[in-house]
Design an enzyme around this catalytic site. Structure first.
Site, mmCIF file in Angstrom:
data_model
loop_
_atom_site.group_PDB
_atom_site.id
_atom_site.type_symbol
_atom_site.label_atom_id
_atom_site.label_comp_id
_atom_site.label_asym_id
_atom_site.label_seq_id
_atom_site.Cartn_x
_atom_site.Cartn_y
_atom_site.Cartn_z
ATOM 1 N N GLU A 1 3.509 -2.328 14.018
ATOM 2 C CA GLU A 1 4.564 -1.596 14.819
ATOM 3 C C GLU A 1 3.850 -0.442 15.075
ATOM 4 O O GLU A 1 3.322 0.569 14.426
ATOM 5 C CB GLU A 1 5.602 -1.786 13.823
ATOM 6 N N GLY B 1 3.262 1.775 11.495
ATOM 7 C CA GLY B 1 2.548 3.562 11.917
ATOM 8 C C GLY B 1 1.652 3.467 13.149
ATOM 9 O O GLY B 1 1.984 3.139 14.452
ATOM 10 N N SER B 2 0.563 4.123 12.777
ATOM 11 C CA SER B 2 -0.153 4.755 13.799
ATOM 12 C C SER B 2 -0.826 3.536 15.278
ATOM 13 O O SER B 2 -1.409 2.410 15.045
ATOM 14 C CB SER B 2 -0.769 6.028 14.265
ATOM 15 N N GLU C 1 2.300 8.110 23.435
ATOM 16 C CA GLU C 1 3.117 8.846 22.628
ATOM 17 C C GLU C 1 2.781 10.106 21.651
ATOM 18 O O GLU C 1 1.613 9.580 21.024
ATOM 19 C CB GLU C 1 3.391 7.471 21.661
ATOM 20 N N GLY D 1 -4.449 4.431 13.622
ATOM 21 C CA GLY D 1 -5.148 3.174 12.383
ATOM 22 C C GLY D 1 -4.270 1.749 12.192
ATOM 23 O O GLY D 1 -4.947 0.908 11.738
ATOM 24 N N GLY D 2 -3.183 1.771 12.979
ATOM 25 C CA GLY D 2 -2.975 0.254 13.317
ATOM 26 C C GLY D 2 -4.230 -1.079 13.511
ATOM 27 O O GLY D 2 -4.421 -1.724 13.624
ATOM 28 N N LYS E 1 1.143 -1.483 0.467
ATOM 29 C CA LYS E 1 0.275 -0.146 0.155
ATOM 30 C C LYS E 1 0.950 1.408 0.098
ATOM 31 O O LYS E 1 1.905 1.225 0.419
ATOM 32 C CB LYS E 1 -0.835 -0.442 1.509
ATOM 33 N N CYS F 1 9.791 6.022 15.932
ATOM 34 C CA CYS F 1 8.899 5.240 16.655
ATOM 35 C C CYS F 1 10.041 4.272 18.568
ATOM 36 O O CYS F 1 9.425 4.285 19.244
ATOM 37 C CB CYS F 1 9.075 3.788 16.054
#
Length: 510
Positions: A246, A222-223, A374, A226-227, A167, A283
């Site tokens: 992650e 990613g976030s 975070e 979203g993850g 993607k 990260c």
């Protein structure tokens, strides 16, 4: 069809690309092509797939100027940083090629038949790991190359024979397009079908990819928000699939009293560099800094604050990331028990840094969510602990993390070092000693993972040799004829291949 646009991270200028969003219907065609490509990847064998990764690395280096220029425009990370990142990406591809050449990742085991054992007769049993099937890859915004379209997820999947549908990240679509073209060309030059690798553009296309029945696993960087949404989709499928996400988090860094006394100002300056590296968009950034109360800890805090105030504000990766950072950090310095240690103001689209100090009790209270979450950008929380009991209480409240770091004394026995080390090891995927966590080596021993919310699969890594295991599953063949066995499980020597035969680890064993 919607045209894909590329945005300049520094100026906001938009460029329309000669690319359109893939379309949800076309995603199914691409995953079907990926499924058909499985036999070709298998036919290449370990050495053939390693050669494919080498060819991709060669292609990236040959087109480095265009790729890094596009990545710089879309991310604002700067050409020096991105030149190094492209070199890392090429090295990672070649390294994973060496991993599959070695063959140890297959975990090949042969138990030959035995007429009588205490558990009864044993048949001929042979086991190894085989690819799951086509996988979906979602790259990161902060590493458009090393964790992007040709990053570790794609490289490790292709290495073991799993076709990839990637993607494209909306923050750097032109970079994705250029890198994707390099991969496609390498496949084509080796006579491979288009389904070995394909690239999709569009938000809805990402959802279609995760829910497509031909996709057997998903890699995501990613976030958390979203993850987690995609993770839930992967689990809700009629046939759930592994989702290797992650998602980040707060990475605690502990300074013992002895270390603060020995080199407090030096540690404070190093901390500033680690917190602000890449404008705080790593990260592995140390987001929670635990320093001892007292004069030595104060010296470290003073050095940290001074270095943060002296740093120039910079551009974040996207306008939406900058807006989210401003929204999430607004008012944190005004929370009860919280004071601002250092704050800088951004201008002309840049974002300033914010470092606050929180009283341990404020952090441990019910309203501490903002301090333990975070914040993707130049932000960190400092906590001054009075003793080991208070340090333990604070660390117990910190969610699982990718990294934990401890700075201890180097010249004398440090009574607090071992305790801090053990506490961090219980909550982190990697423990760093007397260093800074913002840097992940590509190696055999690296583990880049952690418990939730750091990742969705704490037993797996997205960096290093073990990253290939995510795309594999074990199969045992019982009393199978030699002609049907994979070469790695057949009788006779397999040069250089580690295998466990009748319980004994061998190389070149028969």
């Amino acid at each position: 069809m919607t045209t894909v646009v590329s945005t300049d991270a520094r100026t906001g200028a938009v460029t329309r690309l000669e690319v359109t969003e893939t379309g949800v219907g076309e995603v199914a065609s691409l995953t079907a092509a990926a499924a058909r490509a499985l036999p070709w990847l298998a036919e290449q064998g370990r050495t053939g797939r390693a050669a494919l990764l080498d060819a991709i690395a060669d292609g990236l280096e040959a087109d480095a100027e265009r790729i890094t220029a596009a990545a710089d425009r879309e991310s604002g990370l700067g050409l020096p940083r991105l030149t190094g990142e492209l070199a890392r990406t090429a090295y990672q591809l070649r390294f994973l090629g060496d991993v599959v050449r070695d063959g140890g990742y297959l975990d090949a085991v042969i138990d030959r038949p035995v007429a009588e054992t205490p558990a009864g007769p044993r048949p001929d049993l042979r086991r190894m790991l085989v690819p799951l099937g086509p996988v979906a890859v979602f790259g990161a915004s902060n590493f458009p190359l090393a964790f992007g379209v040709a990053g570790g997820d794609t490289a490790s999947a292709l290495a073991v024979g799993a076709p990839v549908v990637a993607k494209a990240h909306p923050a750097h679509p032109e970079t994705c397009r250029l890198v994707g073209a390099v991969i496609a060309a390498a496949v084509r030059e080796r006579g491979g079908p288009a389904g070995v690798f394909s690239l999709v553009f569009g938000r809805d296309e990402g959802t279609a990819l995760v829910t497509d029945p031909r996709i057997t696993a998903v890699g995501f960087t990613g976030s958390l928000r979203g993850g987690r949404a995609l993770y839930d989709l992967a689990c809700a499928r009629e046939t759930p699939v592994p989702f290797y996400g992650e998602l980040g988090g707060v990475n605690p860094l502990v300074v013992t009293a002895a270390a603060a006394a020995e080199r407090g100002p030096e540690i404070g300056g190093g901390l500033a560099g680690s917190v602000l590296l890449g404008q705080g968009q790593f990260c592995t950034k140390p987001g929670l800094i635990l320093l001892p109360a007292g004069a030595d800890g104060t010296e470290a805090v003073t050095a940290l604050a001074a270095a943060v105030r002296a740093a120039r504000p910079g551009h974040l990766l996207t306008a939406s990331i900058a807006a989210a950072f401003a929204r999430e950090t607004k008012g944190i310095g005004e929370l009860p028990g919280v004071t601002v240690l250092a704050a800088t103001e951004g201008a002309d689209g840049t974002t300033g840094a914010l470092v606050v100090e929180a009283d341990p009790e404020a952090l441990l209270s019910g309203g501490s969510e903002a301090l333990l979450a975070e914040h993707f950008g130049p932000f960190a929380v400092v906590v001054r602990y009075a003793d080991q009991a208070q340090l333990a209480a604070v660390l117990a409240a910190v969610p699982a993390a990718l990294t934990g770091t401890v700075h201890g004394a180097t010249e004398a026995t440090d009574p607090d070092f071992a305790a801090a080390f053990r506490m961090l090891a219980a909550r982190s995927g990697r423990v760093v000693v007397n260093g800074y966590p913002t840097g992940v080596a590509v190696s055999w021993a690296m583990h880049h993972g952690g418990g939730y919310p750091a990742t969705t699969a704490p037993g797996e890594t997205s960096v290093g040799a073990a990253s290939v295991r995510r795309w594999l599953r074990p199969v045992t063949f019982q009393d199978a004829p030699q002609a049907l066995l994979p070469a790695e499980l057949a009788d006779g020597p397999v040069p250089g291949l580690p295998r466990r035969i009748d319980g004994v680890l061998t190389i070149d064993g028969c």
